[in-house]
Write a protein that holds these residues in place. Structure first.
Motif, short mmCIF file in Angstrom:
data_model
loop_
_atom_site.label_atom_id
_atom_site.label_comp_id
_atom_site.label_asym_id
_atom_site.label_seq_id
_atom_site.Cartn_x
_atom_site.Cartn_y
_atom_site.Cartn_z
N GLU A 258 -46.54 20.30 11.16
CA GLU A 258 -46.56 20.60 11.89
C GLU A 258 -46.91 22.17 11.72
O GLU A 258 -46.79 22.57 11.13
N LEU A 259 -48.33 22.79 13.77
CA LEU A 259 -48.13 23.26 13.66
C LEU A 259 -46.97 23.97 14.16
O LEU A 259 -46.69 23.48 14.87
N PRO A 260 -46.87 25.85 13.10
CA PRO A 260 -45.80 26.37 14.80
C PRO A 260 -46.23 26.42 16.06
O PRO A 260 -47.16 26.66 16.24
N GLU A 261 -44.80 26.12 16.43
CA GLU A 261 -44.73 26.78 18.14
C GLU A 261 -44.53 28.39 18.36
O GLU A 261 -43.56 28.65 16.86
N LEU A 262 -44.64 29.26 19.54
CA LEU A 262 -44.33 30.49 19.40
C LEU A 262 -42.76 30.51 18.86
O LEU A 262 -42.08 31.43 18.71
N GLU A 263 -42.54 29.91 19.71
CA GLU A 263 -40.88 29.53 19.55
C GLU A 263 -40.45 30.07 18.45
O GLU A 263 -39.14 30.22 17.59
N HIS A 264 -40.73 29.32 17.12
CA HIS A 264 -40.06 28.79 16.03
C HIS A 264 -40.77 30.35 15.61
O HIS A 264 -40.39 30.70 14.19
N LEU A 265 -41.90 30.56 15.66
CA LEU A 265 -42.36 31.77 14.67
C LEU A 265 -42.59 33.28 15.65
O LEU A 265 -43.74 33.61 16.61
N PRO A 266 -41.44 33.70 16.19
CA PRO A 266 -41.47 34.63 17.71
C PRO A 266 -42.51 35.98 16.93
O PRO A 266 -42.69 36.88 17.32
N SER A 267 -42.58 36.04 15.96
CA SER A 267 -43.44 37.30 15.12
C SER A 267 -44.58 37.44 15.49
O SER A 267 -45.32 38.36 14.86
N ALA A 268 -44.79 36.15 15.69
CA ALA A 268 -46.87 35.78 15.51
C ALA A 268 -46.93 36.70 16.95
O ALA A 268 -46.23 37.04 17.29
N ARG A 269 -48.03 36.95 16.25
CA ARG A 269 -48.88 37.51 17.39
C ARG A 269 -50.24 36.81 17.53
O ARG A 269 -51.36 36.76 17.20
N PRO A 270 -50.09 36.30 19.08
CA PRO A 270 -51.61 35.15 19.23
C PRO A 270 -52.06 35.69 19.89
O PRO A 270 -52.22 36.77 20.34
N GLY A 271 -53.69 35.33 20.26
CA GLY A 271 -54.58 35.49 20.81
C GLY A 271 -54.88 34.91 22.00
O GLY A 271 -54.36 33.93 22.28
N PRO A 272 -56.28 35.06 22.64
CA PRO A 272 -55.81 34.11 24.00
C PRO A 272 -56.21 32.31 23.66
O PRO A 272 -56.31 32.65 22.27
N PRO A 273 -55.43 31.76 24.43
CA PRO A 273 -55.60 30.71 24.04
C PRO A 273 -57.13 29.60 23.77
O PRO A 273 -58.14 30.36 24.50
N VAL A 274 -57.89 28.90 23.04
CA VAL A 274 -58.62 28.85 22.57
C VAL A 274 -58.75 26.83 23.70
O VAL A 274 -59.91 25.96 22.91
N GLY A 275 -57.70 26.84 23.90
CA GLY A 275 -57.63 25.37 24.11
C GLY A 275 -56.15 24.55 25.41
O GLY A 275 -55.01 25.05 24.55
#
Ligand code: SF4
Length: 343
Positions: A258-275
């Motif tokens: 599975e792709l990670p979700e933000l709650e599994h990887l809180p250190s990630a820096r997400p960009g704006p939503p693409v969909g």
């Protein structure tokens, strides 16, 4: 009910003329019937057909299914959901292979992993002509209307009574055709919202139609309110590889990538939503936003996988939907802008 034999004759005659041409119709192969019945649980017929054909091409009999790596079985099932069905099917295939042949008695079929009363009755009647009546949602709807029965079909005692009623109506010497006919009637004529009574072969036996109560039947217990859940799923790429994690604990999705979700990887820096997309499981309605993201340090449990390899691995439905969202957004970005004003 008046003239039971005339009722059965009308239903069977209609079925013979109007049954849909489905790939599992006409076979008496218990394994094929079993696979179709397990796939059809909670999944629409049109969605099942390509899975059924691919699955049987890949695993043509119980020994080939029993011997396959679990990851291959899950990959063949990926997209159908309810993955415990695939695991049980494989476990039961091992039992059938060990026994040397498919069980032929109802109780032995019922004892296979993942096989309940409905599936056992379907296999016993369709493959072996044993007189066991099927009772699924379609049949319960038809029965509640035929008898104008306002009992709550979610209640166990109603179900048990309906099972007895279904058994009374079953054609004792043509159980395969009769069971398929009454399910077909529920699926194509006695529809939940808009029963097609003018086309119904058994309208003359239907109490609800006589009384005009068919739109109010069947009665179902109050549904649990659905829970709305918001989640963010992350697409993190590095050198043509995607960051994923392998489910090891969750019983239903164990073995899936599975792709990670933000709650599994809180250190990630997400960009704006693409969909975004929606996904429902039982009474949970999820809304996923999809983000491209970066991460500095990858914690234990995550791994990088070449994008091309994902197609042969078991991948959850939400991950497929997220990747499709991201691919859609990429094609929108790379497409040349359309000219809105030809002048
Ligand atoms: S007459 Fe109408 S309500 Fe009654 S069984 Fe047929 S389709 Fe269903």
């Amino acid at each position: 009910m008046q003239s039971l034999s005339a009722f059965r004759k009308a239903l069977l005659g209609w079925y013979e003329r109007h049954k849909r041409d489905l790939p599992w119709r006409g076979t008496r192969n218990a394994y094929h019937i079993w696979v179709s019945e397990i796939m059809l649980q909670q999944t629409r017929v049109a969605a099942v057909i390509p899975y059924y054909e691919r699955f049987l091409a890949r695993f043509p009999d119980p020994p080939s299914l029993a011997a396959a790596p679990e990851a291959d079985v899950l990959a063949a099932w990926a997209g159908l959901g309810y993955y415990s069905r695939a695991r049980n099917l494989q476990r039961a295939a091992a039992a059938v292979t060990g026994a040397g042949e498919f069980p032929r008695a109802f109780d032995e079929i019922r004892a296979l992993a993942g096989v309940g009363d409905y599936t056992a009755a379907a296999i016993a009647s369709i493959a072996f002509d044993l007189p066991h009546a099927v009772l699924d949602g379609n049949v319960m709807r038809v029965l509640s209307r035929l008898d104008n029965d306002f009992s709550d079909i979610a209640a166990g005692k109603t179900r048990r009574r309906f099972q007895q009623r279904a058994q009374q109506l079953l054609h004792p010497s043509q159980p395969a055709a009769y069971n398929q006919a009454i399910m077909e009637l529920g699926a194509t004529v006695c529809l939940p919202k808009d029963p097609q009574c003018l086309l119904c072969p058994v309208s003359g036996w239907c109490e609800a139609r006589r009384l005009g109560t068919q739109p109010r039947l069947p009665v179902k217990g109050r549904r649990q309110a659905s829970l709305k859940v918001e989640r963010a799923v992350l697409i993190i790429e590095r050198n043509g590889r995607l960051l994923v994690w392998l489910r090891n604990h969750d019983s239903k999705l164990k073995g899936f990538y599975e792709l990670p979700e933000l709650e599994h990887l809180p250190s990630a820096r997400p960009g704006p939503p693409v969909g975004e997309f929606r996904h429902s499981i039982t009474n949970h309605q999820y809304r996923f936003t999809v983000h491209r993201a970066t991460v500095k340090d990858v914690p234990e449990g995550f791994l990088w996988i070449a994008k091309a390899d994902l197609s042969r691995l078991p991948v959850s439905t939400t991950t497929r939907k997220a990747l499709a969202c991201a691919a859609g957004s990429d094609s929108r970005v790379t497409k040349p802008p359309s000219r809105t004003n030809p002048d």
